[in-house]
Design a protein around this motif. Structure first.
Motif, PDB file in Angstrom:
ATOM      1  N   TYR A 203      -3.048  -7.053  -3.290  1.00  0.00           N
ATOM      2  CA  TYR A 203      -2.068  -5.967  -3.425  1.00  0.00           C
ATOM      3  C   TYR A 203      -1.689  -5.751  -4.882  1.00  0.00           C
ATOM      4  O   TYR A 203      -1.687  -6.683  -5.672  1.00  0.00           O
ATOM      5  CB  TYR A 203      -0.814  -6.241  -2.582  1.00  0.00           C
ATOM      6  N   ASP A 204      -1.362  -4.509  -5.216  1.00  0.00           N
ATOM      7  CA  ASP A 204      -0.841  -4.189  -6.547  1.00  0.00           C
ATOM      8  C   ASP A 204       0.665  -4.447  -6.567  1.00  0.00           C
ATOM      9  O   ASP A 204       1.231  -4.879  -7.559  1.00  0.00           O
ATOM     10  CB  ASP A 204      -1.058  -2.709  -6.890  1.00  0.00           C
ATOM     11  N   PHE A 205       1.273  -4.112  -5.444  1.00  0.00           N
ATOM     12  CA  PHE A 205       2.711  -4.317  -5.275  1.00  0.00           C
ATOM     13  C   PHE A 205       3.008  -4.500  -3.807  1.00  0.00           C
ATOM     14  O   PHE A 205       2.480  -3.775  -2.968  1.00  0.00           O
ATOM     15  CB  PHE A 205       3.509  -3.111  -5.806  1.00  0.00           C
ATOM     16  N   GLY A 206       3.812  -5.484  -3.473  1.00  0.00           N
ATOM     17  CA  GLY A 206       4.234  -5.670  -2.091  1.00  0.00           C
ATOM     18  C   GLY A 206       5.665  -6.159  -2.087  1.00  0.00           C
ATOM     19  O   GLY A 206       6.145  -6.695  -3.086  1.00  0.00           O
ATOM     20  N   VAL A 207       6.341  -5.933  -0.986  1.00  0.00           N
ATOM     21  CA  VAL A 207       7.747  -6.348  -0.944  1.00  0.00           C
ATOM     22  C   VAL A 207       8.135  -6.773   0.470  1.00  0.00           C
ATOM     23  O   VAL A 207       7.722  -6.151   1.448  1.00  0.00           O
ATOM     24  CB  VAL A 207       8.670  -5.210  -1.457  1.00  0.00           C
ATOM     25  N   PHE A 208       8.886  -7.846   0.561  1.00  0.00           N
ATOM     26  CA  PHE A 208       9.531  -8.215   1.815  1.00  0.00           C
ATOM     27  C   PHE A 208      10.879  -7.500   1.827  1.00  0.00           C
ATOM     28  O   PHE A 208      11.691  -7.698   0.925  1.00  0.00           O
ATOM     29  CB  PHE A 208       9.769  -9.729   1.904  1.00  0.00           C
ATOM     30  N   ILE A 209      11.075  -6.655   2.859  1.00  0.00           N
ATOM     31  CA  ILE A 209      12.357  -5.956   2.977  1.00  0.00           C
ATOM     32  C   ILE A 209      13.080  -6.486   4.216  1.00  0.00           C
ATOM     33  O   ILE A 209      12.542  -6.427   5.327  1.00  0.00           O
ATOM     34  CB  ILE A 209      12.169  -4.425   3.083  1.00  0.00           C
ATOM     35  N   ALA A 210      14.272  -7.023   4.007  1.00  0.00           N
ATOM     36  CA  ALA A 210      15.053  -7.605   5.106  1.00  0.00           C
ATOM     37  C   ALA A 210      16.377  -6.871   5.202  1.00  0.00           C
ATOM     38  O   ALA A 210      17.360  -7.239   4.570  1.00  0.00           O
ATOM     39  CB  ALA A 210      15.271  -9.092   4.856  1.00  0.00           C
ATOM     40  N   GLY A 211      16.395  -5.814   6.023  1.00  0.00           N
ATOM     41  CA  GLY A 211      17.648  -5.102   6.240  1.00  0.00           C
ATOM     42  C   GLY A 211      17.955  -4.083   5.154  1.00  0.00           C
ATOM     43  O   GLY A 211      17.147  -3.820   4.269  1.00  0.00           O
ATOM     44  N   PRO A 212      19.162  -3.515   5.232  1.00  0.00           N
ATOM     45  CA  PRO A 212      19.534  -2.488   4.263  1.00  0.00           C
ATOM     46  C   PRO A 212      19.930  -3.103   2.931  1.00  0.00           C
ATOM     47  O   PRO A 212      20.232  -4.296   2.844  1.00  0.00           O
ATOM     48  CB  PRO A 212      20.754  -1.828   4.926  1.00  0.00           C
TER      49      PRO A 212
ATOM     50  N   ASN B 162       0.809  -1.234   0.000  1.00  0.00           N
ATOM     51  CA  ASN B 162       0.000   0.000   0.000  1.00  0.00           C
ATOM     52  C   ASN B 162       0.832   1.270   0.000  1.00  0.00           C
ATOM     53  O   ASN B 162       0.482   2.247   0.673  1.00  0.00           O
ATOM     54  CB  ASN B 162      -0.944   0.036   1.216  1.00  0.00           C
ATOM     55  N   LEU B 163       1.932   1.249  -0.720  1.00  0.00           N
ATOM     56  CA  LEU B 163       2.761   2.448  -0.794  1.00  0.00           C
ATOM     57  C   LEU B 163       2.147   3.441  -1.769  1.00  0.00           C
ATOM     58  O   LEU B 163       1.819   3.089  -2.891  1.00  0.00           O
ATOM     59  CB  LEU B 163       4.167   2.074  -1.285  1.00  0.00           C
ATOM     60  N   GLN B 164       2.027   4.690  -1.337  1.00  0.00           N
ATOM     61  CA  GLN B 164       1.534   5.738  -2.223  1.00  0.00           C
ATOM     62  C   GLN B 164       2.495   5.905  -3.390  1.00  0.00           C
ATOM     63  O   GLN B 164       2.104   6.255  -4.498  1.00  0.00           O
ATOM     64  CB  GLN B 164       1.428   7.076  -1.461  1.00  0.00           C
ATOM     65  N   GLU B 165       3.761   5.712  -3.083  1.00  0.00           N
ATOM     66  CA  GLU B 165       4.800   5.801  -4.093  1.00  0.00           C
ATOM     67  C   GLU B 165       5.730   4.610  -3.886  1.00  0.00           C
ATOM     68  O   GLU B 165       6.435   4.545  -2.882  1.00  0.00           O
ATOM     69  CB  GLU B 165       5.549   7.132  -3.923  1.00  0.00           C
ATOM     70  N   ARG B 166       5.702   3.660  -4.819  1.00  0.00           N
ATOM     71  CA  ARG B 166       6.408   2.392  -4.625  1.00  0.00           C
ATOM     72  C   ARG B 166       7.906   2.546  -4.400  1.00  0.00           C
ATOM     73  O   ARG B 166       8.511   1.744  -3.706  1.00  0.00           O
ATOM     74  CB  ARG B 166       6.198   1.480  -5.836  1.00  0.00           C
ATOM     75  N   VAL B 167       8.501   3.567  -4.987  1.00  0.00           N
ATOM     76  CA  VAL B 167       9.955   3.699  -4.909  1.00  0.00           C
ATOM     77  C   VAL B 167      10.434   4.195  -3.542  1.00  0.00           C
ATOM     78  O   VAL B 167      11.625   4.113  -3.231  1.00  0.00           O
ATOM     79  CB  VAL B 167      10.479   4.612  -6.049  1.00  0.00           C
ATOM     80  N   ALA B 168       9.497   4.685  -2.715  1.00  0.00           N
ATOM     81  CA  ALA B 168       9.878   5.326  -1.447  1.00  0.00           C
ATOM     82  C   ALA B 168      10.861   4.526  -0.575  1.00  0.00           C
ATOM     83  O   ALA B 168      11.896   5.057  -0.165  1.00  0.00           O
ATOM     84  CB  ALA B 168       8.629   5.717  -0.657  1.00  0.00           C
ATOM     85  N   PRO B 169      10.581   3.260  -0.255  1.00  0.00           N
ATOM     86  CA  PRO B 169      11.506   2.559   0.638  1.00  0.00           C
ATOM     87  C   PRO B 169      12.851   2.220   0.003  1.00  0.00           C
ATOM     88  O   PRO B 169      13.790   1.815   0.695  1.00  0.00           O
ATOM     89  CB  PRO B 169      10.756   1.263   0.991  1.00  0.00           C
ATOM     90  N   PHE B 170      12.963   2.377  -1.321  1.00  0.00           N
ATOM     91  CA  PHE B 170      14.206   2.038  -2.027  1.00  0.00           C
ATOM     92  C   PHE B 170      15.059   3.273  -2.265  1.00  0.00           C
ATOM     93  O   PHE B 170      16.289   3.226  -2.159  1.00  0.00           O
ATOM     94  CB  PHE B 170      13.894   1.377  -3.374  1.00  0.00           C
ATOM     95  N   ILE B 171      14.395   4.399  -2.576  1.00  0.00           N
ATOM     96  CA  ILE B 171      15.115   5.608  -2.980  1.00  0.00           C
ATOM     97  C   ILE B 171      15.621   6.397  -1.762  1.00  0.00           C
ATOM     98  O   ILE B 171      16.571   7.177  -1.867  1.00  0.00           O
ATOM     99  CB  ILE B 171      14.226   6.484  -3.897  1.00  0.00           C
ATOM    100  N   THR B 172      14.982   6.153  -0.614  1.00  0.00           N
ATOM    101  CA  THR B 172      15.403   6.862   0.587  1.00  0.00           C
ATOM    102  C   THR B 172      16.811   6.442   1.001  1.00  0.00           C
ATOM    103  O   THR B 172      17.221   5.311   0.755  1.00  0.00           O
ATOM    104  CB  THR B 172      14.426   6.603   1.751  1.00  0.00           C
ATOM    105  N   GLN B 173      17.535   7.368   1.654  1.00  0.00           N
ATOM    106  CA  GLN B 173      18.872   7.005   2.121  1.00  0.00           C
ATOM    107  C   GLN B 173      18.774   6.075   3.329  1.00  0.00           C
ATOM    108  O   GLN B 173      19.597   5.186   3.508  1.00  0.00           O
ATOM    109  CB  GLN B 173      19.672   8.264   2.493  1.00  0.00           C
TER     110      GLN B 173
END
Lengths: 187, 459
Positions: free
Chosen positions: A151-160, A113-124
């Motif tokens: 979901y339209d898009f979902g991601v498992f994020i594990a660490g940096p 449910n990200l308003q902008e999918r790139v947010a968790p990737f593009i952030t420092q």
């Protein structure tokens, strides 16, 4: 005959006799999931902070995140600028979001449910807020929870973000976030 | 150049070969440590193998189901019978898009062995479209104008000093600086600029779910996501065997993939693409390119279970000491050697012979492909089809003549032992390939049969 039809015909001709799907039920280790999640996440370059609740998060972040130049979040209670769609995020230093599902065996958080999918990737730097009660043992349990989610898009994020492409030396912060901190909430 | 010759060349630098060997073995060890943390590891492998066996047996239905779901999700679906058609489809999609939305004739691409297999980059380059590989290892080999040598660790054969020099030339980093942190930071900045300016992205597909039409892409770097989410056009390229039936099966494969590949519990990002974002076009290209033929080969269809983890390469003593480039194939090592002959038997006849048949590959394969048995069976096929060297044919025919006739066998043995005892120099020289790394055994005075008959007489 289109390529599609040619391919499907050849596949039908060549595929072997039907082999049934296996039935499987892998139980996880259920003891102290938040601690296991913490241990694994730290071992893969992530960080954790234990906090009481969302109010404590707000206090914690206002204290620690103020030095950051640009903060954005999709959690309105935190008092930071809100992420909206079609926003340019190239200079975001810190993105704060929540997860409704954490996996103890690998330190991953499910983000959707990200308003902008790139947010968790593009952030420092990335901060994820996760309640202890939302942590499950294995990926099997995780998929049980999201099995019917539309979901339209979902991601498992594990660490940096990371890479070891240069002579197997681990470097954190390849193209995605340089750091990933999960705030583990009691409530 | 066949594998044996290429390996000989690789081995000339003994120290470098040993460094390459040790590096890959270390990755194998990481895999072992990760596997040991899961009590049900072997059961997981069995389950994954059975899921893939089901997929292979029901592939046409799953393909149709996936297509239907993807179309319903707003994803455009294309089918490519072979590499050439795949490349043409990519070009046509890009070309059409640029006509409607003029912009950079340049694409950011995250790791896709399928696009390597199809030689997409040179095809597009020839048509005036630049492709920038964004996986760090892939970018390194791209700048060096080489193919990747490993499907997961593309520049495992490069030393950091060499990468430092390459980056100095292409990215303007400090001369002599070989610090991985410094070099990775330089690549981050360089590629970040590409992500922010490029509106067309190509990704691979690790797993495609038939029941929901979604595609999962696994990366540690985040480059697939940086490319795709900043694009107006996202093209996903997929070998048709990448299908799995349902979402819950992802649980099995995502537990196995990274642990088998690098010893990590999971890749940093496991991205589930289901629908394009607003204002974005998303396409998937389903590629055959010989897979439907392999599907029909009873002995070899198991190779289609492969999830491209690279564990077989990391453990293979031949791969470790000959390097990926010796296999002259996009996918090298043990799995490459059972996939490639299907595509071109003549060109790849050497590959199944690039093995000691030790079986280590089968041992680590997360989907339990009987790789070493398939390597052996491919040898039978290749020899029957006439794809062996003349020298080997003559030698094998000679051997079968000797072994088929007891009298000839006995005589040859006696003569051979006599020569070895009295004139060792005849065998212990560089004309004898066996002698290059081994000493010849001491020739016994009697053959076993002679000794046994003597024992019988004594009784």
């Amino acid at each position: 005959m289109s390529s599609r039809d040619k391919i499907l015909q050849k596949v039908r001709e060549n595929q072997p006799a039907y082999s049934a799907l296996p039935v499987f039920d892998f139980a996880g280790r259920d003891n102290d999931l938040p601690t296991r999640f913490e241990t694994v996440l730290k071992s893969i370059g992530g960080e954790t902070v234990r906090l009481k609740n969302l109010e404590a998060v707000r206090e914690y972040l206002q204290l620690h995140a103020s030095e950051q130049v640009k903060v954005i979040t999709d959690v309105p209670e935190l008092g930071f600028p809100i992420l909206v769609g079609n926003q340019s995020l190239h200079d975001v230093d810190l993105f704060i979001t929540t997860s409704r599902l954490g996996v103890a065996e690998n330190g991953a958080c499910w983000i959707e449910n990200l308003q902008e999918r790139v947010a968790p990737f593009i952030t420092q730097h990335l901060v994820i807020i996760l309640k202890n009660q939302y942590i499950v043992s294995t990926m099997h349990h995780a998929y049980e929870i999201i099995s019917d989610t539309d979901y339209d898009f979902g991601v498992f994020i594990a660490g940096p973000s990371k890479t070891a492409d240069i002579e197997q030396s681990l470097v954190l912060g390849a193209h995605g976030a340089r750091s990933c901190t999960v705030l583990l909430l009691e409530e | 150049m066949n594998h044996a010759k290429a390996a000989l060349k690789f081995n000339k630098d003994f120290e470098r070969t040993t460094w390459h060997d040790q590096t890959l073995w270390m990755v194998r060890q990481k895999r072992d440590r990760a596997a040991m943390t899961i009590d049900e590891w072997e059961n997981l492998r069995n389950t994954a193998s059975d899921i893939k066996r089901n997929v292979i047996s029901n592939l046409a239905n799953y393909l149709e189901q996936f297509e239907q779901q993807a179309l319903g999700n707003g994803v455009k679906v294309h089918w490519a019978a072979d590499a050439q058609e795949h490349n043409q489809i990519v070009y046509d999609i890009v070309n059409k898009h640029l006509q409607n939305k003029p912009g950079l004739k340049s694409i950011v691409k995250s790791k896709s062995m399928l696009t390597e297999e199809c030689h997409l980059n040179p095809f597009l380059q020839e048509k005036g479209i630049e492709v920038i590989d964004t996986d760090l290892g892939e970018r390194i080999v791209q700048l060096a104008q080489e193919p990747p040598s490993h499907i997961v660790m593309p520049c495992i054969h490069w030393k950091k000093e060499e990468i430092g020099e390459l980056f100095h030339q292409h990215l303007g980093t400090e001369k002599g600086n070989k610090d991985p942190q410094y070099l990775t930071e330089a690549a981050r900045q360089h590629l970040r600029d590409k992500f922010l300016t490029h509106k067309i992205a190509i990704t691979g597909v690790n797993f495609a779910v038939a029941a929901t039409g979604e595609m999962v892409v696994c990366t540690n770097e985040g480059n697939a996501d940086m490319g795709a989410h900043l694009s107006d056009l996202h093209i996903a390229c997929m070998g048709m065997e990448k299908l799995i039936p349902e979402r819950k099966h992802l649980g099995v494969f995502l537990r196995l993939l990274a642990r088998s590949a690098t010893g990590q519990p999971i890749t940093t990002y496991s991205s589930h693409f289901r629908k394009p974002k607003a204002g974005q076009e998303m396409h998937v290209i389903i590629v055959d390119n010989g897979r439907s033929t392999q599907l029909g080969r009873e002995d070899f269809r198991g190779s289609l279970k492969c999830i491209r983890c690279g564990a077989c390469m990391n453990t293979c003593p031949v791969y470790r000491r000959s390097g990926g480039h010796s296999y002259h194939n996009a996918v090298a090592g043990p799995i490459g050697s059972i996939l490639a002959p299907n595509i071109d038997m003549a060109k790849n006849a050497d590959l199944p012979f690039a093995s000691t048949l030790c079986g280590s590959c089968s041992n680590v394969c997360p989907v339990k492909i009987d790789i070493h048995q398939q390597l052996y069976k491919w040898r039978q096929v290749l020899v029957k089809e006439g794809h062996t060297t003349l020298g080997k044919t003559i030698m094998m025919q000679g051997m079968s003549q000797v072994m088929a006739k007891p009298a000839v066998f006995k005589f040859t043995g006696k003569v051979g032992r006599m020569f070895m005892r009295n004139w060792p120099g005849l065998m212990n020289n560089s004309l004898n390939p066996w002698y290059i790394h081994r000493e010849m055994p001491e020739a016994p005075k009697q053959s076993f049969k002679e000794w046994y008959q003597d024992q019988q007489k004594k009784q």
